[in-house]
Design a protein around this motif. Sequence first.
Motif, PDB file in Angstrom:
ATOM      1  N   ALA A 131      34.299  34.513  40.417  1.00  0.00           N
ATOM      2  CA  ALA A 131      34.863  35.323  41.558  1.00  0.00           C
ATOM      3  C   ALA A 131      34.895  34.824  42.966  1.00  0.00           C
ATOM      4  CB  ALA A 131      34.154  36.853  42.235  1.00  0.00           C
ATOM      5  N   GLY A 132      36.137  34.607  43.077  1.00  0.00           N
ATOM      6  CA  GLY A 132      37.013  33.869  44.318  1.00  0.00           C
ATOM      7  C   GLY A 132      37.702  32.479  43.986  1.00  0.00           C
ATOM      8  N   ALA A 192      39.877  42.506  44.141  1.00  0.00           N
ATOM      9  CA  ALA A 192      40.622  43.804  42.900  1.00  0.00           C
ATOM     10  C   ALA A 192      39.315  45.198  44.012  1.00  0.00           C
ATOM     11  CB  ALA A 192      40.443  43.772  41.710  1.00  0.00           C
ATOM     12  N   ALA A 193      39.776  46.297  43.850  1.00  0.00           N
ATOM     13  CA  ALA A 193      39.448  47.357  44.737  1.00  0.00           C
ATOM     14  C   ALA A 193      38.521  47.769  43.912  1.00  0.00           C
ATOM     15  CB  ALA A 193      40.639  47.939  45.960  1.00  0.00           C
ATOM     16  N   PRO A 232      31.740  45.446  37.789  1.00  0.00           N
ATOM     17  CA  PRO A 232      33.157  44.189  37.659  1.00  0.00           C
ATOM     18  C   PRO A 232      33.412  44.366  38.367  1.00  0.00           C
ATOM     19  CG  PRO A 232      31.671  45.027  35.887  1.00  0.00           C
ATOM     20  CD  PRO A 232      31.401  46.059  36.702  1.00  0.00           C
ATOM     21  N   ALA A 233      33.781  42.574  39.168  1.00  0.00           N
ATOM     22  CA  ALA A 233      35.273  42.259  39.523  1.00  0.00           C
ATOM     23  C   ALA A 233      35.970  41.387  38.556  1.00  0.00           C
ATOM     24  CB  ALA A 233      35.584  42.565  41.203  1.00  0.00           C
ATOM     25  N   ALA A 273      39.395  38.960  34.087  1.00  0.00           N
ATOM     26  CA  ALA A 273      39.970  38.795  34.529  1.00  0.00           C
ATOM     27  C   ALA A 273      40.909  39.198  35.397  1.00  0.00           C
ATOM     28  CB  ALA A 273      41.733  37.714  33.162  1.00  0.00           C
ATOM     29  N   PHE A 274      42.021  40.696  35.139  1.00  0.00           N
ATOM     30  CA  PHE A 274      42.422  41.657  35.839  1.00  0.00           C
ATOM     31  C   PHE A 274      41.230  43.009  35.943  1.00  0.00           C
ATOM     32  CE2 PHE A 274      45.331  45.113  36.243  1.00  0.00           C
ATOM     33  CZ  PHE A 274      46.435  44.682  37.358  1.00  0.00           C
ATOM     34  N   LYS A 275      42.055  43.445  37.171  1.00  0.00           N
ATOM     35  CA  LYS A 275      41.351  44.874  37.710  1.00  0.00           C
ATOM     36  C   LYS A 275      42.729  45.437  38.476  1.00  0.00           C
ATOM     37  CE  LYS A 275      37.253  47.489  39.117  1.00  0.00           C
ATOM     38  NZ  LYS A 275      35.767  47.225  40.009  1.00  0.00           N
ATOM     39  N   GLY A 276      42.833  46.922  37.696  1.00  0.00           N
ATOM     40  CA  GLY A 276      44.028  47.539  38.492  1.00  0.00           C
ATOM     41  C   GLY A 276      44.693  48.746  38.292  1.00  0.00           C
ATOM     42  N   ALA A 277      45.974  49.175  38.441  1.00  0.00           N
ATOM     43  CA  ALA A 277      45.924  50.723  37.833  1.00  0.00           C
ATOM     44  C   ALA A 277      46.843  50.859  36.728  1.00  0.00           C
ATOM     45  CB  ALA A 277      46.866  51.420  39.454  1.00  0.00           C
ATOM     46  N   MET A 278      47.019  52.064  36.318  1.00  0.00           N
ATOM     47  CA  MET A 278      48.218  52.176  35.164  1.00  0.00           C
ATOM     48  C   MET A 278      49.230  52.083  35.594  1.00  0.00           C
ATOM     49  SD  MET A 278      47.355  53.342  32.301  1.00  0.00           S
ATOM     50  CE  MET A 278      45.544  53.910  31.929  1.00  0.00           C
ATOM     51  N   ALA A 279      49.935  50.906  35.508  1.00  0.00           N
ATOM     52  CA  ALA A 279      50.873  49.895  35.727  1.00  0.00           C
ATOM     53  C   ALA A 279      51.017  48.934  34.937  1.00  0.00           C
ATOM     54  CB  ALA A 279      50.798  50.429  37.271  1.00  0.00           C
TER      55      ALA A 279
END
Length: 545
Positions: A390-391, A398-399, A403-404, A513-519
């Motif tokens: 992380a970092g 990511a919000a 796990p981030a 690697a990545f965490k996000g919304a349905m987009a």
Amino acid sequence: MPRTSASILVVGAGPVGLSLAIELARHGVRPTVIDIALEPSPFCRAIGVSPRTLEIFEAMGVAREVVGAGLRITGRRAVIHRGADEIVHDETVDLSDLPYAQYGVPQNRTEEVLLDKLRELGIAPERGCRLAALAEMDEGVTVELERQGQAERRRYDWVVGCDGAHSAVRKALGIAFEGEAFPFEFMLGDVAIDWDLPRGMTLQAIRPATDAPPDFFVAIPLPARGRYRVSMMAPVETEGEPAEDVAHGIQSDRPGATLAQLQAVSDRLLPGRPQLSDMRWSSIFRISMRLAERYRSGNVFLAGDACHIHPPTGGQGMNTGIQDAANLAWKLALVCRDLAPAALLDSYEAERQPVALAVIEDTVKRSVGLGKPAEPPHRLHDTQLLVSYAGGPLAPEAAGGGPAPGDRMPDIQGLRQVGIGFPLRLFDLTRSPGFTLLAFPKAGEFAEVEALAARLAAAWPGCFATVAILPAGQAWDDPPGIAVVEDAGDAVNGLFGGEPPALLLLRPDGYVAFKGAMAAEPLLGYLQEVIALRPPVTDRRSHRA
């Protein structure tokens, strides 16, 4: 997995070099492996195999074999001498909530398993082969190899030095390996001990000293009943002079410890003065704490003890090196397959060097403080499951909870898939080489997941797997290219505090690697801008045409 013609030389066929070679082969790159030794080392240089290393071994397909060659560590008996008092305390280690426990596996057995896997992949190390010289060029690396008195010059696109604390690769590059050494020596021995210590328990007996190193006796159980690898301070009268250069590791050119010397320490520190016998080997060893100034020079890399050494406290050394290999392999494979630029490889040092520095600082602190009052460490302290990137350069913020980016993705158990009559684990679905997209769609988002999976498969064929994890009771009609599983035990909500993300991308080494919304666009932007993934060469040629 598509293959590449890029050439890679791995110098060193110990656990780190073998792990790197296996991982490269799994990712479509066939390296050449050399080792100066004619045969694998008979010394049990490392024993501890951490839960995180076993997760990597599972992805390689060798975890079962390594576990079968070892012994589960069940706990520790501590014996503390304070004046005339002798305090004995047993503590158990419960890691039953993890995929794997901590195991004790002699290094030679670990190497045998890894060698068998590498041969299964069609690669055999070239033994008795010494790296005599190395020169970096504009494109690639020229090496001079010596074998049976004959010199040979070869060219490789990439070279990775996994050749230990006295690394010929590091010396050829002129990379500084600064640090210090403990001013005393230690003894190791493989012995039988006649006592009542429960099977699987380690032992640590200590008599603290105020202005001197403590008197101690450490016993790590070996798989054979009643056998242990023991370590302790060496008496000042041990024969021979310490080797020059980096003062670290087994001093194989010197006489080993005698059984009488090991027994003398046992008699001073162990309750009941148990008898040591049947010594199969022994050695004198030294401990240094050093960190390479850098892990990369052009197309040459360092991994394992070649770039970091430290006290053996907690069994971190070999495991840290294997994590180096897992981190580097997938990145180097992408670059070799021309799917990512060489700049991606800068993230190897950025992610792994801070980990090694933390291990050095921690093991030195614990070694110097042996027997002194201290806060007990986190129960997962030595498992390497808490390591996070992380970092770092590949882990954008990511919000949300759980796990981030940069964190290891935990396993999820109790998943059910229609048509399969037994529960699955998340690791069952993510062990293939490549990225894994985890989707946690709501009922109205199935079409978006299916479209995104199709875009990834079209842009980077063979590089992505997509797994959709649905709440209990929800179903999806077997979409193409997507493994759909049901979270029957509601483990996902527990992991993410009741609010799982819509999308979670896992790296090939199992980190988020990545965490996000349905987009689609933020995810694709991450892949194209942070990882800098490129379409396959054939696609680029078609596009130019």
